[in-house]
Design an enzyme around this catalytic site. Structure first.
Site, PDB file in Angstrom:
ATOM      1  N   ARG A  66       0.832  -1.215   0.000  1.00 50.22           N
ATOM      2  CA  ARG A  66       0.000   0.000   0.000  1.00 50.22           C
ATOM      3  C   ARG A  66       0.862   1.259   0.000  1.00 50.22           C
ATOM      4  NH1 ARG A  66      -3.071   1.936  -2.119  1.00 50.22           N
ATOM      5  NH2 ARG A  66      -3.628  -0.154  -2.738  1.00 50.22           N
ATOM      6  N   LYS A 112       1.821  25.029  -3.811  1.00 53.43           N
ATOM      7  CA  LYS A 112       0.604  24.410  -3.263  1.00 53.43           C
ATOM      8  C   LYS A 112       0.743  22.894  -3.304  1.00 53.43           C
ATOM      9  CE  LYS A 112      -2.313  28.366  -4.293  1.00 53.43           C
ATOM     10  NZ  LYS A 112      -3.433  28.941  -5.060  1.00 53.43           N
ATOM     11  N   LYS A 143       3.902  38.982  -3.598  1.00 55.92           N
ATOM     12  CA  LYS A 143       2.480  38.804  -3.863  1.00 55.92           C
ATOM     13  C   LYS A 143       1.672  39.974  -3.308  1.00 55.92           C
ATOM     14  CE  LYS A 143       1.041  34.644  -4.002  1.00 55.92           C
ATOM     15  NZ  LYS A 143       0.558  33.313  -3.567  1.00 55.92           N
ATOM     16  N   GLU A 190       3.764  39.772  -8.404  1.00 52.41           N
ATOM     17  CA  GLU A 190       2.374  39.496  -8.773  1.00 52.41           C
ATOM     18  C   GLU A 190       1.685  40.817  -9.095  1.00 52.41           C
ATOM     19  OE1 GLU A 190       0.138  37.268  -5.859  1.00 52.41           O
ATOM     20  OE2 GLU A 190      -1.775  38.076  -6.586  1.00 52.41           O
ATOM     21  N   ASP A 210      -2.047  37.773 -12.356  1.00 55.57           N
ATOM     22  CA  ASP A 210      -3.020  37.026 -11.570  1.00 55.57           C
ATOM     23  C   ASP A 210      -4.440  37.234 -12.073  1.00 55.57           C
ATOM     24  OD1 ASP A 210      -3.777  35.332  -9.513  1.00 55.57           O
ATOM     25  OD2 ASP A 210      -4.321  37.037  -8.244  1.00 55.57           O
TER      26      ASP A 210
END
Lengths: 298, 298, 298, 298, 298, 298
Positions: free
Chosen positions: A98, A133, A165, A195, A216
């Site tokens: 597994r 992410k 950002k 950004e 963005d």
């Protein structure tokens, strides 16, 4: 990928599954020393990633496992393809099964999703890149899977690139102080990306000599305008809501990069399995239809 | 969930993102000691899971972070809902942001997918259970997320239950030796479950006094027959290819459990974000449309 | 620097010194609960680095230690300067003393050496950078110490920049295949630097669009020629045998960076000490001559 | 030295350098499977220490690395000496190169500095000992390097010997309570040493039956007096400000030990390098002048 | 004992018990936020050791646990004594209960057994010492427990003392080469002890200036002879088969030390328990007979 | 048992003994490269458990150790039995000796105590089970040792079974809320056991459908009544004060299980030793009387 980069993760994963008591089922059902022949099968077609990692997990419990590889990471396979043939200790193979499959399925799922988008962009100049992410603990492997799928990597973490950002800009009090401060912290090997939400911000960043821009959630129209305004002076990365259905159109605006967070946080696992037979049993065929059983269950 | 069960994972995830050099962008753009106000926002609605874990990640870098919670794990929220309000050190919040959101989005994605299926089964006796097809290193948290979604947990590992699958049966040489061997290894607190593909195998297992059966890839017809044959003598778990579209029909056959591997290996992440403003800036509204920026990028 | 980046190292260092048996001397000589007042003193002047780390080590064994800081990392101090005043558990302070001082002395030694060179270069455009020739386990802290000394950081590791050295070039079969291959592996945030020994190699690299060059062991004449040839198209880093005596001359050739491995692998430790008195004893003066004792010994 | 004592450090050092992304340069410039021949070279002469550790680091990334050793730890070598010849996977050798050299250079630097002082003392009865002023995490290896240089080890930590220093004495309220308390805590295998600043304190300690004395910052005159007073009843260790220039004179006072903190905290690294050639290239000569390139750069 | 020396062990023990799933029983039976009052009770009298460690385990899961201590490590208590009173989160107390009690019972068992022998020796010069026959991972704590019982510690490991045993002597080829070799390796803080089986070997060791002797399995007659022959020139440690019944007689031969391996490897655990009541229930009495329930079970 | 489940423990135990300095005695007395022949001997007869673990510890320091096994875990041996013959590096064998023997003696002690009780119960239906009263860090191995002795395992931790004890019942406010709550938390693989003190509580639990009962400190009379009342509807476990002298009588009441905490927390270690001779010495005999020396000492 060097095994030293995933060995600890594989060990932790095996221990997570074995717990304190070990594999009760295999110990209960199979005599010690029993040997088995096995095949790692891709029930569904896709792009393989993590086969070495999976084999490492199996070999960790059977150090003298015999392996034949039929495919390699980065290769595209059909439904039912046999990725590798195994021969080793039956209990060890069942105990590691597994863990090995969870890694192989997860990474192959990312590679498969990446390849799908990469293929859509063929003929354009745009490359597919992933983001930060990622799943906690798996970043190195997930970024590797993206490369196996044909994509490229963005930063691997907070320390190997600067991406200013909206949150930074807002707290810093504007684009200029943010960019100038960042330049002071960056070494000469580190690029700076900004950004931006509007063409005006893009122009402000270009004037400051920023190396790259994350555009963005821009419309196709805005993206085209950004490409025109930039005119090759910086790398342009389109980001935000880029689905497979919209990717080609985004790429055709002329941007350099499409970044897709979902490749690493939401790509579905590829369905892979391990089919075992006793060593003295009849030879397993490798045809897809023979590979039906044992797909389910915890 | 006791923090001791996830602290090490959160630390590893923060270190994975910070690398050796720390958060170059925040250090470059924001003066030390700057304070900020923030909101954790669910861009898309869903079921929350992992909020405590995410807040732990943020507090790990700012030990005196001030937090107000507006929702709790297990709660269902709408698009744009503010899950928590924060006030703390701006650099720390930015450095921990992605780690916190990666965990929250991943776990909430699992809880949301689970709840969707649980809701479909309302009125039937069937419960939703997850499997061992989890992400390496995240099993405890993913199984917790399934519970937050309303599902139940199957085994957490190889040592707290016995599930005799096709591979075991084949290598053991049949159902009887496998079941009898397993019983010898199991303590009195451990139940035994047997994977079966046919009604004949189910009957063989019932005769041996097996506690539960994993009915693998059976048709609705077969599932109904299994329920009839078993007549309450054992727990029946349907498994294999159970999509949301098919779940209700499977549940209505009368089985006790539906097990779904994809809840933990393929549920898409929920879209969550952290919106920051300088502490002396205007108060943030919590309306969904105010929560648009900064969604993308690595 | 975020404590999460050095906490594990400090714990390991404390455990390394305490061993299995703990601090026999303090346990033997000082009753439990005894409190003491202490001063961290720089016996020799220099640039402070690692004071937070040292105080973290002391607080790790006395969580309610009271601290007053008189200087901060990056500050230059004179012989005998008191860096911080302490009040806490005497046994804990003694048990953590050496670990705290070893870190503070080592990092301040690096910062002091860096500042010395940085000062020599004032008025030139050249910056001082460190290398990957760091002490195993201490890279983050040593690179931080270089920054505190006024220097800048090169790569922090093998994964956040590409530096093609002679070994790569030789094994790859030349500059062109090495540079082109590297470009394919690098993401858009990663710069490429090439080590060159001759002006010819520099020109070859410039033609390939390389971002930066490590000019290895070049004479001042060659360095000047390199600056002229490059004409601002790439970053130029002088490397190899750059002693304080030669640094100014190298900088005046017009190169952008001087890299000095010895800052991190050979800078002598700064002499720092902890002077304790019983809490009810006479107040310690902070004059340098009062700080004479206890300098030596294992 | 048993590998179990340094394996974890080497692994941590390799991971520190490889980061999350691995060796971008080698992966970019050199095809997988490429083999190379290499030589570990001491650019400057000195005493070797850490060769086994360095080879362990290289073998960790290439488990089938072929090695020929030309020198061993503790041996003195000339400028340009080839310490070992290697043949293995080019990418692995390049990825481990810096970690291996950082360890070898650091430890050989300590051994070389130790040997220099040991040589100065030839013909006297005095031995050179190191202190606990070591680099965090490296104590075992640094003390080993001192032994390779011909020195002896003092305590390895706080739990394997008792050394009552000025801080202890001051907080304990005098020599007598400190010594008597320490004796109660010490087991029968642990010796007690007392730091003294004056002959009066030495006499007080001798009267209490102390095993050894650390004579801190005494003049040559005082040291001679201490030897006379002690008359063989205890071990005498001179400490504080013992430079190579002063060591012989100190030893000739008749003390047993000279302790030197700078051996482990400030000895400069020995200049070592790894020179690689493709396996099918011309055989490398081992002459020093052939070993010139690639010395610099991060 | 400094918490840094046992924190990691306590964390590992808690995680070992909680597994991946946490405390199912407490989560199932007790609502979150429920508070309880508890008492740690010694069902049987003895010497307490490990109370701080046990309270650390409980506080690890309830960081704001309120504690009142009624006894301290090293204290002797009667049957039914209440060692500490607690008030805190009911789930946390139940989840940490067994870990806390396992540590407290184990260490108090060792302290109790040690005290028993120490008491038997009152009036003789002999001290009780433990050995390296400890439980893997628990050496520091077990040696601490011996001290709490009134015993002393021998070596804590292989690196803080030299004990030449029969195996060494046999492989080294005799007493003389073994002792002389050992002296070269030992620093000046390390004592040398020699295991001897006969008076002849003792005399050989005395002639070589050995510091201490382990007299292995000698008769009382031989021990007396050894004391006479040694005449204060070395420490004498009787070892081998020293039961409580024989200890006094061994001590009266005049040896300095009796070493007893069974103190740490075979002393039975002291029976300790945690009794909880809901916070709003009636106050618990502390009488022994009230403390009867919940003693058994896994 | 899979080595992955004990490797980390063995490494930690070896490092705990070697400390920072390594094995001073072996390094001092025995030249590097010396080879020796050895025998692992059970000085006292008993049931072997942990031989693989002990051999793993020895092989960890001598990876090419040659081993011949004469007995296996679970086997009963006589006084003086040679369990295994070894041939390898003398220093490595001596450095690992104590770690290996501590593990082997501890685990064999548990297996031996278990077998003693199991033998007493022959002919009854009762099985011996252990509890969670284990040594921190050793649970997996201690439960394995119980199985080697012929016993069975209860829960391995808090997450793989539900055992509602008096503390839970009291805080939960009664049997019914506790049982019903527990059922909601338990998955379908987890059994529920209830601790009861009276027949009335047993009947209450039976009515609620509880799977098993821990009958705490009941008299033989009460146990017989419990068996009669239950009539096969649940598993009955007798617990509390079950000594070897009372075990048979308890078993004859008809209960299913006897649980004994002392098997894991108080069983005395089995006396095992390692006897070494130089490789070129006379061959060792394996007779018990030849195995006398070196039993004692720290």
């Amino acid at each position: 990928m060097l095994p030293i980069l995933y060995e600890a993760l594989v060990d932790a994963a095996l221990r997570e599954d074995l717990g304190r008591g070990g594999d009760l089922t295999s110990e209960g059902t199979i005599p010690p020393g029993t040997r088995a022949r096995g095949e790692i099968v891709a029930r569904k077609g896709g792009v393989v990633a993590g086969l070495d990692v999976a084999l490492h997990a199996l070999s960790r419990l059977d150090p003298v496992l015999r392996v034949r590889r039929f495919h390699a990471d980065g290769g595209r396979v059909q439904d039912g393809a046999v990725l590798a043939g195994l021969e080793g200790d039956a209990r060890a193979l069942l105990a590691a099964e597994r863990t090995a499959l969870n890694l192989l399925g997860h990474l192959s799922g990312i590679a498969t999703a990446t390849r799908e988008v990469v293929t859509l962009l063929e003929g354009t100049r745009a490359r597919v890149v992933c983001t930060r992410k990622t799943t906690p603990g798996l970043r190195s492997l997930e970024k590797y899977a993206v490369r196996m799928g044909g994509g490229a990597n963005h930063r691997t973490g907070l320390d190997d690139g600067i991406l200013i950002k909206d949150n930074h800009r807002r707290v810093a009090g504007g684009v200029r102080p943010a960019v100038e401060g960042a330049r002071g912290r960056a070494g000469h090997m580190v690029r700076i990306e900004l950004e931006v939400d509007t063409i005006g911000e893009l122009e402000e960043g270009l004037a400051l000599g920023v190396d790259a821009f994350l555009l963005d959630n821009m419309t196709l129209e805005e993206l085209r305008e950004a490409v025109r305004v930039t005119d090759g002076r910086a790398v342009l990365e389109a980001s935000g809501g880029i689905t497979p259905g919209r990717a080609r159109a985004v790429a055709e605006t002329g941007v350099d990069l499409l970044s897709l967070g979902w490749l690493t946080h939401s790509a579905p696992s590829l369905d892979v399995a391990l089919d075992l037979t006793p060593l003295d049993g009849p030879p397993r065929t490798s045809s897809p239809d023979a590979a039906a059983p044992s797909s389910g269950g915890p």
